[in-house]
Scaffold this motif. Structure first.
Motif, PDB file in Angstrom:
ATOM      1  N   TRP A  57      -4.864   1.405  -0.704  1.00 49.48           N
ATOM      2  CA  TRP A  57      -5.111   1.376  -2.154  1.00 49.48           C
ATOM      3  C   TRP A  57      -5.962   2.559  -2.595  1.00 49.48           C
ATOM      4  CZ3 TRP A  57      -6.171  -4.505  -1.630  1.00 49.48           C
ATOM      5  CH2 TRP A  57      -4.957  -5.204  -1.712  1.00 49.48           C
ATOM      6  N   SER A  78      -6.852  -7.124  -6.141  1.00 50.77           N
ATOM      7  CA  SER A  78      -7.380  -7.225  -4.773  1.00 50.77           C
ATOM      8  C   SER A  78      -8.371  -8.372  -4.636  1.00 50.77           C
ATOM      9  CB  SER A  78      -8.048  -5.908  -4.360  1.00 50.77           C
ATOM     10  OG  SER A  78      -9.357  -5.761  -4.895  1.00 50.77           O
ATOM     11  N   GLN A 126      -3.602   5.495  -2.824  1.00 51.87           N
ATOM     12  CA  GLN A 126      -2.606   5.427  -3.894  1.00 51.87           C
ATOM     13  C   GLN A 126      -3.195   5.642  -5.276  1.00 51.87           C
ATOM     14  OE1 GLN A 126       0.580   5.420  -3.563  1.00 51.87           O
ATOM     15  NE2 GLN A 126       0.620   5.112  -1.349  1.00 51.87           N
ATOM     16  N   VAL A 151      -5.662  -2.610  -9.751  1.00 58.13           N
ATOM     17  CA  VAL A 151      -5.652  -2.820  -8.303  1.00 58.13           C
ATOM     18  C   VAL A 151      -6.914  -3.550  -7.866  1.00 58.13           C
ATOM     19  CG1 VAL A 151      -5.767  -1.659  -6.062  1.00 58.13           C
ATOM     20  CG2 VAL A 151      -4.138  -0.881  -7.782  1.00 58.13           C
ATOM     21  N   LEU A 190       3.406  -0.606  -4.409  1.00 59.19           N
ATOM     22  CA  LEU A 190       2.305  -0.843  -5.337  1.00 59.19           C
ATOM     23  C   LEU A 190       2.771  -0.738  -6.781  1.00 59.19           C
ATOM     24  CD1 LEU A 190      -0.662  -1.464  -5.690  1.00 59.19           C
ATOM     25  CD2 LEU A 190      -1.141   0.989  -5.556  1.00 59.19           C
ATOM     26  N   ILE A 242       0.826  -1.203   0.000  1.00 61.38           N
ATOM     27  CA  ILE A 242       0.000   0.000   0.000  1.00 61.38           C
ATOM     28  C   ILE A 242       0.865   1.260   0.000  1.00 61.38           C
ATOM     29  CG2 ILE A 242      -2.032  -1.059   1.038  1.00 61.38           C
ATOM     30  CD1 ILE A 242      -1.161   0.004   3.748  1.00 61.38           C
TER      31      ILE A 242
END
Length: 256
Positions: free
Chosen positions: A143, A66, A146, A62, A42, A37
């Motif tokens: 996440w 995930s 980001q 992402v 990432l 994260i």
């Protein structure tokens, strides 16, 4: 080494989860979950994943990654918790993620094998505190920060699998009493402190005129259709009205 105390769980439909949770003697390279994260972590992860899953939309990448992370972690962790009363050390500052060649989570290295609850947890939020507060919440926030991916999408990615798991375990004959806190986790709109429960009601069952009915339909779209060669999921909320450029999954096309 896998966790021997959990071996009774991983039979039949769940056998492929037998080697997902491993201990420090597994020497495969891993990355601390907490690094996934960070900006650098990432970026590195998406480089590994991008070698096998093309696409420029970082939010969609992402989200799709995930989904694999959540299902791989949630299934054995929640099953151990509910069926065996066994709590696992899955907080992100204690967990390492071992990636497969395609850049997806293959296993999770835990610092130790965990332990049975010293006493019966008081409700779902105490029972699943290590998973919810120690792992899912910081991953979702990280996440979101980001790549600006919606928190609702990420929480739905996680809660979708938990709701599915509870139903699957009930179908396998796991006693209702064992599953009670799992059901409460997706049925209670509010936490005991009054705050919204992000795991609440992740899916709905929709009657349809065409195709499979009722359709188990997510509340939030995972946006995977923004990646090349990926169609909508079978339980996408956009199935009946696909976004421009999105494709229906082959399984639904064949049934319609």
């Amino acid at each position: 080494m896998t966790i021997r105390a959990l071996a009774p769980l991983f039979v039949g439909d769940f056998e492929h989860y037998r080697h997902v949770l491993v201990l420090p003697d597994d020497r495969r390279p891993g990355i601390p979950a907490s690094e996934l994260i960070t900006c650098d972590g990432l970026t590195w992860l998406l480089e590994q994943y991008g070698r096998h899953q093309p696409g420029e939309d970082r939010r969609a990448l992402v989200s799709q990654w995930s989904r694999f992370y959540f299902v791989k972690l949630i299934v054995p962790t929640v099953a151990a918790n509910l069926v065996l009363g066994h709590e696992l050390p899955v907080a992100i500052d204690r967990l390492e993620v071992i990636l497969s060649d395609d850049g997806l989570p293959e296993a999770f290295r835990l610092p130790h094998e965990g332990k049975p609850f010293a006493r019966k947890p008081e409700g779902p939020f105490e029972r699943f505190e290590a998973l919810l507060e120690g792992n899912l919440a910081p991953m979702v926030e990280g996440w979101h920060h980001q790549v600006r991916l919606s928190r609702k999408v990420l929480w739905n990615n996680a809660a979708n699998y938990l709701e599915w798991l509870i139903g699957a375990m009930a179908g396998l004959g796991v006693p209702t009493a064992m599953l009670a806190d799992g059901k409460r986790l997706v049925e209670w709109e509010r936490r005991p402190d009054g705050h919204r429960n992000p795991m609440y009601s992740p899916v709905r069952y929709v009657e349809r005129e065409r195709g499979p009915s009722p359709l188990r339909q997510r509340r939030q779209c995972c946006i995977r259709y923004r990646l090349p060669d990926l169609a909508l999921c079978e339980n996408c909320p956009h199935i009946d009205r696909p976004p421009k450029g999105a494709r229906l999954p082959e399984s639904l096309i064949q049934r319609c």
